[in-house]
Design an enzyme around this catalytic site. Sequence first.
Site, PDB file in Angstrom:
ATOM      1  N   ASP A  12       0.791  -1.240   0.000  1.00 24.21           N
ATOM      2  CA  ASP A  12       0.000   0.000   0.000  1.00 24.21           C
ATOM      3  C   ASP A  12       0.827   1.297   0.000  1.00 24.21           C
ATOM      4  OD1 ASP A  12      -1.884  -1.976   0.278  1.00 24.21           O
ATOM      5  OD2 ASP A  12      -2.509  -1.406   2.287  1.00 24.21           O
ATOM      6  N   LYS A  62      -7.252  -3.927  -2.999  1.00 21.94           N
ATOM      7  CA  LYS A  62      -7.970  -4.626  -1.944  1.00 21.94           C
ATOM      8  C   LYS A  62      -8.721  -3.619  -1.067  1.00 21.94           C
ATOM      9  CE  LYS A  62      -3.859  -4.578   1.037  1.00 21.94           C
ATOM     10  NZ  LYS A  62      -4.351  -3.664   2.065  1.00 21.94           N
ATOM     11  N   CYS A  92      -1.957  -2.678   8.232  1.00 18.79           N
ATOM     12  CA  CYS A  92      -1.831  -3.595   7.099  1.00 18.79           C
ATOM     13  C   CYS A  92      -0.579  -4.470   7.188  1.00 18.79           C
ATOM     14  CB  CYS A  92      -1.853  -2.818   5.790  1.00 18.79           C
ATOM     15  SG  CYS A  92      -3.423  -1.966   5.494  1.00 18.79           S
TER      16      CYS A  92
END
Length: 210
Positions: free
Chosen positions: A23, A89, A123
């Site tokens: 990310d 996602k 994450c």
Amino acid sequence: MFGEMMLTLSLLTPVNPVLFVCDVQEKFRTAIWEFPKVISTSAKMVKAAKILNIPIFCTTQNAARLGATVQEITSLLPTDESAKTEVDKTAFSMMVPELQAQLPTNPTAALSVIVVGIETHICVTQTTLDLLAQGHRVYVLADGVSSCNAGERPIALNRLAREGAIVTTSESLLFELVRDAKDPNFKAIAGLVKETKDETKVAVETFCKL
């Protein structure tokens, strides 16, 4: 005793390595603490993965809202689609079905997953815990992960180390991957380390003192 020590050392060597870039997106440039250092370490690891023929897995978190992966990384990704996987996602963990379906499989050994990206306590943590639960070895690069709140990093990294992840640095891991100056990739990796030594020094001095 010596044989046991050698066996332990061999078990610590990364086997079946893959790189996870979590990310590292445009919208986070002004939100994440020391984001440029996350980018520089991530970019270095992408370059290393290309040298060492390590598969690269790159995710974005809801790209429609938070933007694409930063250009500094996408410009380095292999052009060969078989050498990379890019997945968008909404789950916080990278271990979504679309990515898991692309992971290399080896019936005799788990993966050694190298993780860089954001956020350390969300994450990166959830990805690492999912990987550990599946029996994989995880290397979280302390000079390549960050969060909006700098204070979240050491708490998350300490937790992940307790859970069984290996918290290390990019340079340490690169030399662990080649192991020997006789390795055919050593010269290229040593050149990459030299090329990025200034950025690495600043990233380690910033991230690893907390």
